[in-house]
Design a protein around this motif. Structure first.
Motif, PDB file in Angstrom:
ATOM      1  N   VAL A 124       0.843  -1.195   0.000  1.00  0.00           N
ATOM      2  CA  VAL A 124       0.000   0.000   0.000  1.00  0.00           C
ATOM      3  C   VAL A 124       0.877   1.242   0.000  1.00  0.00           C
ATOM      4  N   TYR A 125       0.337   2.321  -0.561  1.00  0.00           N
ATOM      5  CA  TYR A 125       0.923   3.648  -0.356  1.00  0.00           C
ATOM      6  C   TYR A 125       0.357   4.137   0.967  1.00  0.00           C
ATOM      7  N   TRP A 126       1.240   4.464   1.901  1.00  0.00           N
ATOM      8  CA  TRP A 126       0.821   4.672   3.285  1.00  0.00           C
ATOM      9  C   TRP A 126       1.333   5.987   3.847  1.00  0.00           C
ATOM     10  N   TRP A 169      -7.277  -0.435   2.841  1.00  0.00           N
ATOM     11  CA  TRP A 169      -7.829  -1.067   4.047  1.00  0.00           C
ATOM     12  C   TRP A 169      -8.664  -2.286   3.707  1.00  0.00           C
ATOM     13  N   ALA A 170      -9.506  -2.181   2.698  1.00  0.00           N
ATOM     14  CA  ALA A 170     -10.334  -3.319   2.307  1.00  0.00           C
ATOM     15  C   ALA A 170      -9.537  -4.363   1.546  1.00  0.00           C
ATOM     16  N   ALA A 171      -8.568  -3.898   0.743  1.00  0.00           N
ATOM     17  CA  ALA A 171      -7.789  -4.831  -0.066  1.00  0.00           C
ATOM     18  C   ALA A 171      -6.953  -5.778   0.798  1.00  0.00           C
ATOM     19  N   TYR A 172      -6.499  -5.283   1.946  1.00  0.00           N
ATOM     20  CA  TYR A 172      -5.637  -6.089   2.818  1.00  0.00           C
ATOM     21  C   TYR A 172      -6.190  -6.098   4.242  1.00  0.00           C
ATOM     22  N   LEU A 189     -12.572   6.596  -0.107  1.00  0.00           N
ATOM     23  CA  LEU A 189     -11.682   5.689  -0.820  1.00  0.00           C
ATOM     24  C   LEU A 189     -10.655   6.402  -1.693  1.00  0.00           C
ATOM     25  N   TYR A 190     -10.993   7.600  -2.183  1.00  0.00           N
ATOM     26  CA  TYR A 190     -10.146   8.249  -3.179  1.00  0.00           C
ATOM     27  C   TYR A 190      -9.854   9.716  -2.820  1.00  0.00           C
ATOM     28  N   PRO A 191      -8.739  10.229  -3.321  1.00  0.00           N
ATOM     29  CA  PRO A 191      -8.495  11.676  -3.208  1.00  0.00           C
ATOM     30  C   PRO A 191      -9.413  12.422  -4.162  1.00  0.00           C
TER      31      PRO A 191
END
Length: 233
Positions: A124-126, A169-172, A189-191
């Motif tokens: 992830v980009y975190w 968060w949902a993906a992992y 979910l998105y910018p």
């Protein structure tokens, strides 16, 4: 300062445009993972017409600098550069992760935000962001690309409740469920460009703009790849 700033973003599945005119913001957005190039310029035209201004009357052009989809980030910065060059505007690159932090505050009033965009390849980009007294955001640590499982080992509980934003968060979810920090979910979910234009106002006030030829994306994962090799010009 009565800022006039246009912001565009195509770094994720969301395609969005926002125009700030003083205290008024005009926006357009759509979930369009494969139609960014078709939608973004008509959106720009729409907000400019709604506000009754031309590109040449603006103070700056902001863009989503990443991280995000490699293709999406390139599309956004390329279109932004073309618009800024034609109108002779300075540019402002805005972090997609910071924009999602502002999105969380706009929707829920959250002042501590943990952003995770699905970067594929089990990463992830975190980044974690904390809102400052002036309304700007301070990154806690640094933005990075990381496996969620590594975060479960490195983060310690700080007593703060962090609002989750982003697709990671949902993906992992299995890995993130093991995080040793307190989190609360959100629907963000998105910018979006309307949050980028808000952050761009701070950058403009502080003189943090760049010329078109100096604007650049931030991929995070590609940091090493873009370095010059020894002996190369």
């Amino acid at each position: 300062m009565s800022a006039k700033i246009l912001a565009i973003d195509t770094s994720t599945e969301m395609c969005s445009v926002a125009l700030m005119m003083g205290n008024t913001v005009y926006t357009r957005s759509a979930i369009a993972p494969r139609d960014h190039t078709k939608k973004i310029l008509p959106m720009v035209d729409e907000v400019l017409k709604e506000a009754g201004v031309s590109l040449q009357e603006l103070d700056a052009l902001a863009y989503g600098r990443g991280p995000g989809s490699f293709t999406g980030v390139r599309i956004g910065i390329g279109i932004a550069q073309g618009l800024a060059l034609g109108a002779d505007l300075p540019m402002i690159g805005i972090s997609t992760l910071a924009a999602m932090a502002q999105n969380a505050y706009r929707h829920t009033g959250s002042t501590h935000v943990a952003a995770a965009i699905d970067a594929r390849m089990s990463e992830v980009y975190w980044a974690q962001y904390q809102r400052q007294d002036d309304g700007n955001w301070q990154v806690v640590g640094q933005e990075c690309v990381v496996a969620p499982s590594a975060l479960t080992q490195s983060l310690a509980n700080d007593g703060i409740t962090w609002t989750q934003v982003g697709t990671g968060w949902a993906a992992y979810s299995d890995d993130f469920d093991q995080l040793n920090i307190t989190c609360e979910s959100s629907t963000i979910l998105y910018p979006e460009a309307q949050d980028m234009v808000f952050l761009a106002k701070f950058a403009l006030e502080q003189g943090h703009t760049v010329a078109v030829e100096e604007s650049s994306p931030v991929y995070l994962r590609d940091t090493v790849t873009w370095k010059k090799l020894p002996g190369r010009a």
